[in-house]
Design an enzyme around this catalytic site. Sequence first.
Site, PDB file in Angstrom:
ATOM      1  N   TRP A 191     -10.119   0.225  -5.079  1.00  0.00           N
ATOM      2  CA  TRP A 191      -9.451   1.799  -4.756  1.00  0.00           C
ATOM      3  C   TRP A 191      -8.097   1.841  -5.356  1.00  0.00           C
ATOM      4  CZ3 TRP A 191     -10.972   6.356  -3.261  1.00  0.00           C
ATOM      5  CH2 TRP A 191     -10.413   7.148  -2.592  1.00  0.00           C
TER       6      TRP A 191
ATOM      7  N   LYS B 285       4.479   2.054  -2.267  1.00  0.00           N
ATOM      8  CA  LYS B 285       4.674   3.342  -2.920  1.00  0.00           C
ATOM      9  C   LYS B 285       6.095   3.579  -2.711  1.00  0.00           C
ATOM     10  CE  LYS B 285       0.129   5.262  -2.020  1.00  0.00           C
ATOM     11  NZ  LYS B 285      -0.876   4.393  -2.650  1.00  0.00           N
TER      12      LYS B 285
ATOM     13  N   HIS C  37      -8.001  -5.652   0.663  1.00  0.00           N
ATOM     14  CA  HIS C  37      -6.653  -4.746   0.933  1.00  0.00           C
ATOM     15  C   HIS C  37      -5.678  -5.469   1.791  1.00  0.00           C
ATOM     16  CE1 HIS C  37      -4.026  -1.332   0.065  1.00  0.00           C
ATOM     17  NE2 HIS C  37      -4.109  -1.059   1.154  1.00  0.00           N
TER      18      HIS C  37
ATOM     19  N   SER D  75       0.668  -1.075   0.162  1.00  0.00           N
ATOM     20  CA  SER D  75       0.023  -0.083   0.000  1.00  0.00           C
ATOM     21  C   SER D  75       1.017   1.209  -0.113  1.00  0.00           C
ATOM     22  CB  SER D  75      -0.887  -0.027   1.190  1.00  0.00           C
ATOM     23  OG  SER D  75      -2.119   0.717   0.923  1.00  0.00           O
TER      24      SER D  75
HETATM   25  C1  GCU Z   1      -5.229   4.937   1.899  1.00  0.00           C
HETATM   26  C2  GCU Z   1      -4.690   5.556   0.496  1.00  0.00           C
HETATM   27  C3  GCU Z   1      -3.940   4.754  -0.186  1.00  0.00           C
HETATM   28  C4  GCU Z   1      -3.013   3.814   0.554  1.00  0.00           C
HETATM   29  C5  GCU Z   1      -3.623   3.338   1.744  1.00  0.00           C
HETATM   30  C6  GCU Z   1      -2.873   2.410   2.473  1.00  0.00           C
HETATM   31  O1  GCU Z   1      -6.406   4.076   1.373  1.00  0.00           O
HETATM   32  O2  GCU Z   1      -5.666   6.226  -0.121  1.00  0.00           O
HETATM   33  O3  GCU Z   1      -3.301   5.489  -1.104  1.00  0.00           O
HETATM   34  O4  GCU Z   1      -2.217   2.975  -0.256  1.00  0.00           O
HETATM   35  O5  GCU Z   1      -4.458   4.305   2.473  1.00  0.00           O
HETATM   36  O6  GCU Z   1      -1.569   2.821   2.703  1.00  0.00           O
HETATM   37  O7  GCU Z   1      -3.357   1.442   3.201  1.00  0.00           O
END
Ligand code: GCU
Length: 416
Positions: free
Chosen positions: A347, A260, A397, A256
């Site tokens: 998402w 990045k 997720h 998540s």
């Molecule tokens: C939020 C955010 C995402 C990210 C996620 C996470 O949903 O919008 O961009 O990847 O958190 O880190 O779990």
Amino acid sequence: MKKILTLLSILVSMHAMAQQAFVANYDESKIAPFTLPNPLQKPDGTIIQSAKAWGNQRNYWLGKYEQMMFGKMPKKKIAQSYQLISQTDILQGKATQYVWKLTLAGIYDVTVLGVLPKVKTKVPVFIGLNFCGNQTTSNDPNIPLFEKYTVCNNKPAYINNKGQEESRGAWASRWQFEKLIAAGYGSITIACGDFEEDKPDGYLTGVRTLLAKELGLQADEWSANGAWAWGLNRTVDFLEKIPQIDAKRIILHGHSRLGKAAIWAGANDSRYAAVISNESGEGGAAISRRNYGENLWRITNSFPHWFYKDYKNYAYKENELPFDSHILLSLIAPRPLYIASAVGDQWSDPKGEFMGGQQAEPVYQLFGKSGLGKNEFPALNTPVGQHVRYHIREGNHDINAYDWDQYIDFANKLIK
Ligand code: GCU
């Protein structure tokens, strides 16, 4: 003065309305047509033809990502020292758990957790940041509780965003130490908040402020993602000094938001043998131009600290960016890259993540490697691709045992 105040309050309420008004697009037919920039195209318009020419081109792109998305990556070298805090036999003697204090520039401490198989040869390791403290990865009481801010805040495990005794092992399923040890891999982790707490003013107590002088950068010249990625890369400097670890086989992973950060870290540092993006979504593996699920506007509004301050100016103007996620991912080439999605995590835009990986292909081809090739978007739980591999699994997720089975298999084939 009154006029200014009225104008300000109008602007504030417009902003609030826009926040509320955001409705994510989940309809493929509503995606406006777009053209992706070619990773091989030089600023003068010509196309590079050889792996040799990729070096300069890669630097060119890194510069663009620094300038527009993640901010500068510190180039100054800093002194490091480390100290072993504890060493414990775990998993019925099959592994050793290490806690190290790593000191950066003589003044900034972070706590590194290592779980290494007890074997006589050097071991390959997976490295990744964790969200809510090293103690959440395992129940072992020897792991110090992380004392800084975390995004976890459910009682009783966390109070005021700080991990309590009850948080021990809370996220063990995301780490799968037993599985990794059985397969001959170690695991290294640090709380992301040890480099920068994950909140808009987190930079004040993190490396961006406390090491600004040593790194020769002001806090606003880079970003939280930059700080996390830089922290990962400094941890690799340290791992290179640990005799039990095979520094040529360090596999970087991130889930998540930390996915990045992992991609940005892996793009900057070619010492990683492979990079794994688990559901990194917008700002990670997903193509921003698709505007599907979370988009550039939403992410830069919800999490302004994650990116360089100017990145938000490209909201709904993604076509004006010289790059998209495929170019970021191609900076990992020719090293193996794994991108994973979950069907319950729209998402993060699974199709956009797949596309990001697929469009990195020309760079893998320069090196004679095939990535996702011409594969179609696969069925659930059916990994595809070679040097770039992809799966979409059932479920939500998360990073779970299924994901780890694929990563181990991938590492066994390409890294061991
Ligand atoms: C939020 C955010 C995402 C990210 C996620 C996470 O949903 O919008 O961009 O990847 O958190 O880190 O779990």
